[in-house]
Structure formats: structure tokens, C-alpha cells
Design a protein around this motif. Structure first.
Motif, mmCIF file in Angstrom:
data_model
loop_
_atom_site.group_PDB
_atom_site.id
_atom_site.type_symbol
_atom_site.label_atom_id
_atom_site.label_comp_id
_atom_site.label_asym_id
_atom_site.label_seq_id
_atom_site.Cartn_x
_atom_site.Cartn_y
_atom_site.Cartn_z
ATOM 1 N N ARG A 208 14.187 -14.701 -73.110
ATOM 2 C CA ARG A 208 12.886 -14.306 -73.670
ATOM 3 C C ARG A 208 12.806 -14.636 -75.161
ATOM 4 N NH1 ARG A 208 9.783 -11.193 -70.341
ATOM 5 N NH2 ARG A 208 10.819 -10.216 -68.549
ATOM 6 N N GLU A 209 13.950 -14.553 -75.833
ATOM 7 C CA GLU A 209 13.962 -14.786 -77.276
ATOM 8 C C GLU A 209 13.808 -16.262 -77.624
ATOM 9 O OE1 GLU A 209 15.266 -11.037 -76.170
ATOM 10 O OE2 GLU A 209 16.291 -12.923 -75.623
ATOM 11 N N THR A 210 14.254 -17.159 -76.745
ATOM 12 C CA THR A 210 14.234 -18.588 -77.060
ATOM 13 C C THR A 210 13.174 -19.367 -76.288
ATOM 14 O OG1 THR A 210 15.916 -19.077 -75.363
ATOM 15 C CG2 THR A 210 16.696 -18.581 -77.602
ATOM 16 N N GLU A 211 12.487 -18.747 -75.331
ATOM 17 C CA GLU A 211 11.513 -19.473 -74.503
ATOM 18 C C GLU A 211 10.358 -20.009 -75.352
ATOM 19 O OE1 GLU A 211 8.927 -15.574 -72.983
ATOM 20 O OE2 GLU A 211 10.269 -16.612 -71.585
ATOM 21 N N VAL A 212 9.803 -21.170 -74.936
ATOM 22 C CA VAL A 212 8.732 -21.814 -75.697
ATOM 23 C C VAL A 212 7.349 -21.415 -75.188
ATOM 24 C CG1 VAL A 212 10.172 -23.781 -76.323
ATOM 25 C CG2 VAL A 212 8.790 -23.881 -74.239
ATOM 26 N N ALA A 213 7.297 -20.686 -74.086
ATOM 27 C CA ALA A 213 6.040 -20.140 -73.564
ATOM 28 C C ALA A 213 6.380 -18.871 -72.798
ATOM 29 C CB ALA A 213 5.332 -21.154 -72.663
ATOM 30 N N ASP A 214 5.447 -17.972 -72.710
ATOM 31 C CA ASP A 214 5.698 -16.671 -72.102
ATOM 32 C C ASP A 214 6.193 -16.816 -70.655
ATOM 33 O OD1 ASP A 214 4.934 -15.378 -74.389
ATOM 34 O OD2 ASP A 214 2.860 -15.053 -73.733
ATOM 35 N N GLY A 215 7.356 -16.238 -70.383
ATOM 36 C CA GLY A 215 7.901 -16.196 -69.033
ATOM 37 C C GLY A 215 8.550 -17.473 -68.552
ATOM 38 N N ILE A 216 8.609 -18.514 -69.385
ATOM 39 C CA ILE A 216 9.114 -19.800 -68.902
ATOM 40 C C ILE A 216 10.640 -19.810 -68.804
ATOM 41 C CG2 ILE A 216 9.470 -21.112 -71.045
ATOM 42 C CD1 ILE A 216 7.822 -23.379 -69.701
ATOM 43 N N HIS A 217 11.301 -18.802 -69.385
ATOM 44 C CA HIS A 217 12.761 -18.741 -69.255
ATOM 45 C C HIS A 217 13.177 -18.568 -67.792
ATOM 46 C CE1 HIS A 217 11.923 -14.392 -69.176
ATOM 47 N NE2 HIS A 217 13.109 -14.244 -68.615
ATOM 48 N N MET B 106 -0.965 -15.211 -88.825
ATOM 49 C CA MET B 106 -0.999 -15.954 -87.565
ATOM 50 C C MET B 106 0.398 -15.993 -86.967
ATOM 51 S SD MET B 106 -2.309 -19.849 -86.902
ATOM 52 C CE MET B 106 -2.228 -20.538 -85.245
ATOM 53 N N PRO B 107 0.578 -15.585 -85.675
ATOM 54 C CA PRO B 107 1.917 -15.565 -85.094
ATOM 55 C C PRO B 107 2.511 -16.959 -84.994
ATOM 56 C CG PRO B 107 0.247 -15.239 -83.407
ATOM 57 C CD PRO B 107 -0.456 -15.153 -84.728
ATOM 58 N N LYS B 108 3.791 -17.021 -85.160
ATOM 59 C CA LYS B 108 4.499 -18.299 -85.106
ATOM 60 C C LYS B 108 4.550 -18.814 -83.676
ATOM 61 C CE LYS B 108 8.852 -20.450 -86.507
ATOM 62 N NZ LYS B 108 10.198 -20.217 -87.050
ATOM 63 N N SER B 109 4.264 -20.104 -83.497
ATOM 64 C CA SER B 109 4.284 -20.710 -82.162
ATOM 65 C C SER B 109 5.692 -20.692 -81.601
ATOM 66 C CB SER B 109 3.778 -22.151 -82.223
ATOM 67 O OG SER B 109 4.020 -22.805 -80.999
ATOM 68 N N LYS B 110 5.797 -20.394 -80.292
ATOM 69 C CA LYS B 110 7.116 -20.399 -79.663
ATOM 70 C C LYS B 110 7.737 -21.794 -79.666
ATOM 71 C CE LYS B 110 7.091 -16.368 -76.664
ATOM 72 N NZ LYS B 110 7.575 -15.852 -75.387
ATOM 73 N N ARG B 111 6.864 -22.819 -79.718
ATOM 74 C CA ARG B 111 7.385 -24.179 -79.696
ATOM 75 C C ARG B 111 8.190 -24.504 -80.943
ATOM 76 N NH1 ARG B 111 4.015 -29.892 -79.859
ATOM 77 N NH2 ARG B 111 5.842 -31.216 -79.832
ATOM 78 N N ASP B 112 7.943 -23.796 -82.045
ATOM 79 C CA ASP B 112 8.606 -24.089 -83.308
ATOM 80 C C ASP B 112 10.051 -23.605 -83.367
ATOM 81 O OD1 ASP B 112 6.360 -25.307 -84.275
ATOM 82 O OD2 ASP B 112 5.564 -23.493 -85.204
ATOM 83 N N LYS B 113 10.503 -22.929 -82.320
ATOM 84 C CA LYS B 113 11.868 -22.411 -82.333
ATOM 85 C C LYS B 113 12.879 -23.546 -82.307
ATOM 86 C CE LYS B 113 10.834 -17.955 -80.214
ATOM 87 N NZ LYS B 113 11.059 -17.051 -79.084
ATOM 88 N N LYS B 114 13.920 -23.448 -83.124
ATOM 89 C CA LYS B 114 14.953 -24.463 -83.189
ATOM 90 C C LYS B 114 16.003 -24.224 -82.107
ATOM 91 C CE LYS B 114 12.953 -26.288 -86.710
ATOM 92 N NZ LYS B 114 12.204 -27.551 -86.551
ATOM 93 N N VAL B 115 16.477 -25.324 -81.543
ATOM 94 C CA VAL B 115 17.500 -25.245 -80.502
ATOM 95 C C VAL B 115 18.788 -25.820 -81.050
ATOM 96 C CG1 VAL B 115 18.176 -25.988 -78.197
ATOM 97 C CG2 VAL B 115 15.779 -25.453 -78.676
ATOM 98 N N SER B 116 19.886 -25.085 -80.919
ATOM 99 C CA SER B 116 21.178 -25.525 -81.429
ATOM 100 C C SER B 116 21.896 -26.376 -80.394
ATOM 101 C CB SER B 116 22.045 -24.310 -81.777
ATOM 102 O OG SER B 116 23.341 -24.723 -82.165
ATOM 103 N N LEU B 117 22.317 -27.568 -80.807
ATOM 104 C CA LEU B 117 23.094 -28.455 -79.941
ATOM 105 C C LEU B 117 24.441 -28.692 -80.610
ATOM 106 C CD1 LEU B 117 20.308 -31.056 -79.082
ATOM 107 C CD2 LEU B 117 21.210 -29.314 -77.570
ATOM 108 N N THR B 118 25.506 -28.189 -79.992
ATOM 109 C CA THR B 118 26.825 -28.309 -80.586
ATOM 110 C C THR B 118 27.641 -29.367 -79.860
ATOM 111 O OG1 THR B 118 27.655 -26.560 -79.125
ATOM 112 C CG2 THR B 118 26.824 -25.902 -81.272
#
Length: 244
Positions: A81-90, A1-13
Motif C-alpha cells: 500500500r505504501e509503494t503502490e502507484v494507484a489505489d489497490g494496485i498492489h 495538492m496531494p503528491k501523485s503516487k506515480r512520483d514514488k521512487k523505486v529502489s533497484l539494488t
């Protein structure tokens, strides 16, 4: 099952612990809204007032409005495209960045139809008192004579604001004609305060729809009305047959 885009971690420095928790909460809220709502509108706000934004949130309590923290919101959406949480939302995330440089903007997450939102935005506007820095749309002049709308105790305040007044038989009176503002003037704080005391609202609180995102059609720009100010967004094309 493909990994959900929502599960991507966002780095806050460079963020302290308290600020980090707040930013992470905003990011998670944004990701959840992307899942829960069918449409996201990019909105520009003219003559922003916090009280009006609170009223809008009440009116649209079945939707979510995000204003402020735009950099964090864009991170939550994903700016590539690599970090977006849904297709084309970047593309929406980058549009936020571009328009935030021109004025305040925000996002409306909603399940209401595109037609309903557009019709509402086109009709919605309310007069507000102008603030300093506002470019006046008209000239306002007061004739010499009494100003019975003001209590006599306000005479020193009016004089301090630059109005040529005096007390005559207990009534504040202009001793000569007074021009409050000239058309195309940039209001000073004193002029803005005088207009408020005179109960003359010149600014229009209005929302402009700049774009719409749906998972099916991606991000599309919307056309800003011809009467919008130049700094509130460039004119953009829209597919009027899109029923998203």
C-alpha cells in the motif's frame, strides 16, 4: 495538492548501469500505462510462442502487452500500500508474483471494454507444434509403408530420430509400424521434431484471463475456464455484473 503516487521512487539494488537504465525505463512505462489505460488484465499464457506474442501486439496496437521482466513490472506497480502507484494496485502486483511461479503470465493494459476482452480471450486459440516436455493429448501411430511426403534425402535424419525407415526405390518407407507418441507421454526432443516434420501440431496457444484491475473497483480475480490446465491458474470467482 496531494503528491501523485506515480512520483514514488523505486529502489533497484545490485544492478549495473546498463541494466539499471533498462529497468527504470520499464518501471516508468508501467507507471505511465497505469495512468493512460482504464483496465489492466492479468494474463496467463499456455504454450507460449514469441511469434504469436508479436502477432498479438499487432492486433492490440491500441493497447500495451507486457510479458517477461515480471519482478520489475511488479515493482513498477508497487507491491505494498505504501509503494503502490494507484489505489489497490498492489494486489495486482502480488498476483503477478503468485502466478508467475505457475507459468508465464503478463499484463494487458487496454481501454477496450471488459466484455470485449473476455469474449476475445475465450475465442482465441491457435494450434502450435508441441515442444519437448509437452504432455501429449493423443496417441499418434504411423502404419508400415511409404512416406511420400518426405524427400529421399531426409531418410538419414528420420532414422536418427528413431524412425525405422529405409529407402525403397527412392521413397522413404517405414519397414514396420511406428508409434510416434502415446497419449499422456511427456514428449522427448526427438518426438517433438518428428511431429513437426509430420505437420502435426498438438499444442494450443491460448490466453487465460486471471484478473482485472480498474481504479474504480481495484483488483478482482476472474474465473479460469474448466478446460484450462491446472498449472495455468486456479479457478477464481468473478462478479459477472461488473461492467468495468
Amino acid at each position: 495538492m496531494p503528491k501523485s503516487k506515480r512520483d514514488k521512487k523505486v529502489s533497484l539494488t545490485k544492478t549495473n548501469k546498463k541494466g539499471l537504465v533498462l529497468k527504470q525505463r520499464i518501471i516508468e512505462d508501467v507507471k505511465k500505462c497505469v495512468e493512460d489505460y482504464n483496465r489492466i488484465f492479468l494474463i496467463s499464457v499456455q504454450n507460449t510462442r514469441n511469434t504469436k506474442l508479436l502477432e498479438l501486439r499487432t492486433e492490440w496496437n491500441d493497447s500495451r502487452l507486457f510479458f517477461g521482466k515480471l519482478r520489475i513490472i511488479a515493482l513498477g506497480l508497487g507491491k505494498t500500500r505504501e509503494t503502490e502507484v494507484a489505489d489497490g494496485i498492489h494486489k495486482l502486483a502480488n498476483a503477478i508474483k503468485n502466478h508467475s511461479m505457475k507459468g508465464q503470465c503478463g499484463l494487458l493494459f487496454t481501454n477496450r471494454s471488459k466484455k470485449e476482452v473476455i469474449e476475445w480471450a475465450e475465442k482465441y486459440e491457435e494450434m502450435e507444434y508441441a515442444r519437448s516436455g509437452f504432455v501429449t493429448p493423443e496417441t499418434i501411430e504411423l502404419p508400415e509403408g511409404p512416406l511420400p511426403q518426405f524427400q529421399h534425402s531426409m531418410e538419414p535424419q528420420l532414422r536418427q530420430l528413431g524412425m525405422p525407415t529405409s529407402l525403397q526405390k527412392g521413397i522413404i518407407t517405414l519397414i514396420k509400424p511406428f508409434r510416434v507418441c502415446q497419449k499422456n507421454d511427456v514428449l522427448t526432443p526427438e518426438q517433438a521434431q518428428i511431429l513437426k516434420l509430420l505437420d502435426k501440431p498438438l499444442a494450443v496457444f491460448k490466453l487465460l484471463l486471471l484478473g482485472i484491475y480498474t481504479k474504480k473497483h481495484g483488483f478482482k480475480k476472474l474465473k479460469v475456464p474448466d478446460n484450462a490446465t491446472k498449472n495455468d491458474g486456479e479457478e477464481m470467482d468473478v462478479d459477472n455484473n461488473d461492467n468495468t
